[in-house]
Scaffold this motif. Sequence first.
Motif, PDB file in Angstrom:
ATOM      1  N   GLN A  11    -105.472  16.374  27.351  1.00 38.96           N
ATOM      2  CA  GLN A  11    -104.745  17.552  26.904  1.00 38.96           C
ATOM      3  C   GLN A  11    -105.712  18.699  26.699  1.00 38.96           C
ATOM      4  O   GLN A  11    -106.825  18.520  26.224  1.00 38.96           O
ATOM      5  N   ASP A  12    -105.294  19.892  27.068  1.00 40.02           N
ATOM      6  CA  ASP A  12    -106.140  21.060  26.888  1.00 40.02           C
ATOM      7  C   ASP A  12    -106.297  21.406  25.414  1.00 40.02           C
ATOM      8  O   ASP A  12    -107.244  22.074  25.031  1.00 40.02           O
ATOM      9  N   ASN A  13    -105.356  20.990  24.588  1.00 42.07           N
ATOM     10  CA  ASN A  13    -105.322  21.468  23.214  1.00 42.07           C
ATOM     11  C   ASN A  13    -105.408  20.333  22.206  1.00 42.07           C
ATOM     12  O   ASN A  13    -104.863  20.419  21.120  1.00 42.07           O
ATOM     13  N   GLY A  14    -106.077  19.250  22.563  1.00 42.54           N
ATOM     14  CA  GLY A  14    -106.194  18.122  21.658  1.00 42.54           C
ATOM     15  C   GLY A  14    -107.563  18.096  21.010  1.00 42.54           C
ATOM     16  O   GLY A  14    -108.561  18.489  21.608  1.00 42.54           O
ATOM     17  N   ALA A  15    -107.634  17.625  19.785  1.00 43.05           N
ATOM     18  CA  ALA A  15    -108.898  17.558  19.050  1.00 43.05           C
ATOM     19  C   ALA A  15    -109.180  16.131  18.622  1.00 43.05           C
ATOM     20  O   ALA A  15    -108.273  15.374  18.279  1.00 43.05           O
ATOM     21  N   HIS A  16    -110.450  15.768  18.648  1.00 43.98           N
ATOM     22  CA  HIS A  16    -110.878  14.481  18.093  1.00 43.98           C
ATOM     23  C   HIS A  16    -110.902  14.607  16.577  1.00 43.98           C
ATOM     24  O   HIS A  16    -111.446  15.564  16.026  1.00 43.98           O
ATOM     25  N   LEU A  17    -110.314  13.649  15.876  1.00 45.52           N
ATOM     26  CA  LEU A  17    -110.272  13.674  14.412  1.00 45.52           C
ATOM     27  C   LEU A  17    -110.628  12.293  13.887  1.00 45.52           C
ATOM     28  O   LEU A  17    -110.042  11.296  14.313  1.00 45.52           O
ATOM     29  N   GLU A  18    -111.580  12.238  12.967  1.00 45.97           N
ATOM     30  CA  GLU A  18    -111.957  10.965  12.357  1.00 45.97           C
ATOM     31  C   GLU A  18    -112.302  11.190  10.887  1.00 45.97           C
ATOM     32  O   GLU A  18    -112.705  12.285  10.478  1.00 45.97           O
ATOM     33  N   GLN A  19    -112.122  10.143  10.090  1.00 53.36           N
ATOM     34  CA  GLN A  19    -112.454  10.239   8.679  1.00 53.36           C
ATOM     35  C   GLN A  19    -113.971  10.246   8.517  1.00 53.36           C
ATOM     36  O   GLN A  19    -114.684   9.470   9.168  1.00 53.36           O
ATOM     37  N   LEU A  20    -114.462  11.125   7.661  1.00 57.66           N
ATOM     38  CA  LEU A  20    -115.903  11.314   7.489  1.00 57.66           C
ATOM     39  C   LEU A  20    -116.424  10.562   6.272  1.00 57.66           C
ATOM     40  O   LEU A  20    -117.254   9.656   6.382  1.00 57.66           O
ATOM     41  N   ALA A  21    -115.991  10.948   5.062  1.00 62.05           N
ATOM     42  CA  ALA A  21    -116.479  10.341   3.825  1.00 62.05           C
ATOM     43  C   ALA A  21    -115.585  10.788   2.679  1.00 62.05           C
ATOM     44  O   ALA A  21    -114.754  11.696   2.830  1.00 62.05           O
ATOM     45  N   THR A  22    -115.757  10.167   1.532  1.00 62.96           N
ATOM     46  CA  THR A  22    -114.991  10.493   0.331  1.00 62.96           C
ATOM     47  C   THR A  22    -115.931  11.075  -0.718  1.00 62.96           C
ATOM     48  O   THR A  22    -117.038  10.573  -0.920  1.00 62.96           O
ATOM     49  N   TYR A  23    -115.470  12.131  -1.386  1.00 66.64           N
ATOM     50  CA  TYR A  23    -116.285  12.850  -2.362  1.00 66.64           C
ATOM     51  C   TYR A  23    -115.525  12.887  -3.688  1.00 66.64           C
ATOM     52  O   TYR A  23    -114.401  13.392  -3.737  1.00 66.64           O
ATOM     53  N   GLY A  24    -116.136  12.332  -4.738  1.00 62.00           N
ATOM     54  CA  GLY A  24    -115.397  12.163  -5.986  1.00 62.00           C
ATOM     55  C   GLY A  24    -116.147  12.526  -7.241  1.00 62.00           C
ATOM     56  O   GLY A  24    -115.824  11.989  -8.313  1.00 62.00           O
ATOM     57  N   VAL A  83    -114.110  19.318   8.381  1.00 61.31           N
ATOM     58  CA  VAL A  83    -115.272  19.870   9.068  1.00 61.31           C
ATOM     59  C   VAL A  83    -114.846  20.004  10.528  1.00 61.31           C
ATOM     60  O   VAL A  83    -114.819  19.020  11.273  1.00 61.31           O
ATOM     61  N   VAL A  84    -114.456  21.219  10.927  1.00 60.22           N
ATOM     62  CA  VAL A  84    -113.978  21.467  12.291  1.00 60.22           C
ATOM     63  C   VAL A  84    -115.119  22.110  13.068  1.00 60.22           C
ATOM     64  O   VAL A  84    -115.529  23.238  12.777  1.00 60.22           O
ATOM     65  N   LEU A  85    -115.654  21.399  14.049  1.00 60.68           N
ATOM     66  CA  LEU A  85    -116.799  21.858  14.817  1.00 60.68           C
ATOM     67  C   LEU A  85    -116.400  22.180  16.247  1.00 60.68           C
ATOM     68  O   LEU A  85    -115.590  21.474  16.851  1.00 60.68           O
ATOM     69  N   THR A  86    -116.996  23.231  16.776  1.00 61.92           N
ATOM     70  CA  THR A  86    -116.820  23.603  18.171  1.00 61.92           C
ATOM     71  C   THR A  86    -118.096  24.282  18.628  1.00 61.92           C
ATOM     72  O   THR A  86    -118.973  24.609  17.817  1.00 61.92           O
ATOM     73  N   VAL A  87    -118.235  24.470  19.931  1.00 63.12           N
ATOM     74  CA  VAL A  87    -119.399  25.169  20.485  1.00 63.12           C
ATOM     75  C   VAL A  87    -118.932  26.511  21.010  1.00 63.12           C
ATOM     76  O   VAL A  87    -118.080  26.577  21.899  1.00 63.12           O
ATOM     77  N   THR A  95    -118.110  14.621  24.794  1.00 68.86           N
ATOM     78  CA  THR A  95    -117.082  15.126  25.705  1.00 68.86           C
ATOM     79  C   THR A  95    -115.901  15.731  24.956  1.00 68.86           C
ATOM     80  O   THR A  95    -115.108  16.471  25.542  1.00 68.86           O
ATOM     81  N   ALA A  96    -115.784  15.453  23.634  1.00 65.95           N
ATOM     82  CA  ALA A  96    -114.715  16.065  22.845  1.00 65.95           C
ATOM     83  C   ALA A  96    -114.914  17.570  22.697  1.00 65.95           C
ATOM     84  O   ALA A  96    -113.971  18.295  22.387  1.00 65.95           O
ATOM     85  N   PHE A  97    -116.145  18.045  22.904  1.00 65.09           N
ATOM     86  CA  PHE A  97    -116.423  19.474  22.857  1.00 65.09           C
ATOM     87  C   PHE A  97    -116.119  20.162  24.189  1.00 65.09           C
ATOM     88  O   PHE A  97    -116.234  21.383  24.280  1.00 65.09           O
ATOM     89  N   CYS A  98    -115.797  19.397  25.217  1.00 64.58           N
ATOM     90  CA  CYS A  98    -115.625  19.933  26.561  1.00 64.58           C
ATOM     91  C   CYS A  98    -114.149  20.018  26.932  1.00 64.58           C
ATOM     92  O   CYS A  98    -113.320  19.279  26.384  1.00 64.58           O
ATOM     93  N   ALA A 142    -113.560  19.889  18.892  1.00 63.93           N
ATOM     94  CA  ALA A 142    -112.693  20.423  19.943  1.00 63.93           C
ATOM     95  C   ALA A 142    -113.494  21.365  20.820  1.00 63.93           C
ATOM     96  O   ALA A 142    -114.527  21.898  20.404  1.00 63.93           O
ATOM     97  N   PRO A 143    -113.018  21.608  22.063  1.00 63.17           N
ATOM     98  CA  PRO A 143    -113.685  22.587  22.924  1.00 63.17           C
ATOM     99  C   PRO A 143    -113.616  23.987  22.333  1.00 63.17           C
ATOM    100  O   PRO A 143    -112.968  24.222  21.305  1.00 63.17           O
TER     101      PRO A 143
END
Length: 252
Positions: A80-93, A18-22, A177-180, A112-113
């Motif tokens: 970094q201008d080009n870094g993204a926050h990444l975290e584990q969300l959930a497991t679907y089985g 799930v890659v989110l940006t504004v 702030t990860a969106f900025c 990411a921004p």
Amino acid sequence: MPYDPSAFPPFAVTVDLVVLTVRRHALCALAVRRGEAPFQGRWALPGGFVRADEDLAQAAARELAEETGLRVHDPAAPAQDNGAHLEQLATYGDPKRDPRMRVVSVAHLALAPDLPAPRAGGDASNARWAPVEELLQQGGHGRDGEPVAPLAFDHAQILADGVERARSKIEYSSLATAFCPPEFTVGELRRVYEAVWGVALDPRNFHRKVTGTPGFLVPTGGTTTRQGGRPAQLFRAGGATLLNPPMLRPEV
């Protein structure tokens, strides 16, 4: 009794993102149009199978780089201008979530921004940024007039879970702030909250809250006129990971 691997049916493990940006003041998610069966031609979340020599974090980081060109942000490294926050969300089985075979997906949330137009890769024939409300619609038409079909697999549920994780987490953490970009104005941060929450916020109250929360924002000493009007003060994310007091989401 000795352990017998053949006594258990094989299954595959994937990572879905799930890659989110504004973009244009709207919360958008990355969607790819599937170029192969199953669900050929349907929009889906980006992702892929975990390779034999990867752990889950490595697989998610690889898929993120392949789909967006982004690397995962290292909190210990300089901004970094080009870094993204990444975290584990959930497991679907759910046993029937993939018609090909038993597939367990470990979904990850990436923030990411404002990002450039995506490129399709792997088994995707097209890729785009789309407002999350459009992707979660069941039927009807999108902003571009294109008929909206449900996302492939169980990706609508994964996307909804990721959006809710982002909405709830920016209440009590500095995740917004990860969106900025590395340096941003209070007005730009406010528009992130408005886009993620889907509400309008009072500018003065928001400014008072974010600048009065210890460790949330740090002045850079610079200003910018990129929003037009008078020069606005620039900030960067502070060292706080939890906000006290929290930024409570308005009831709508």
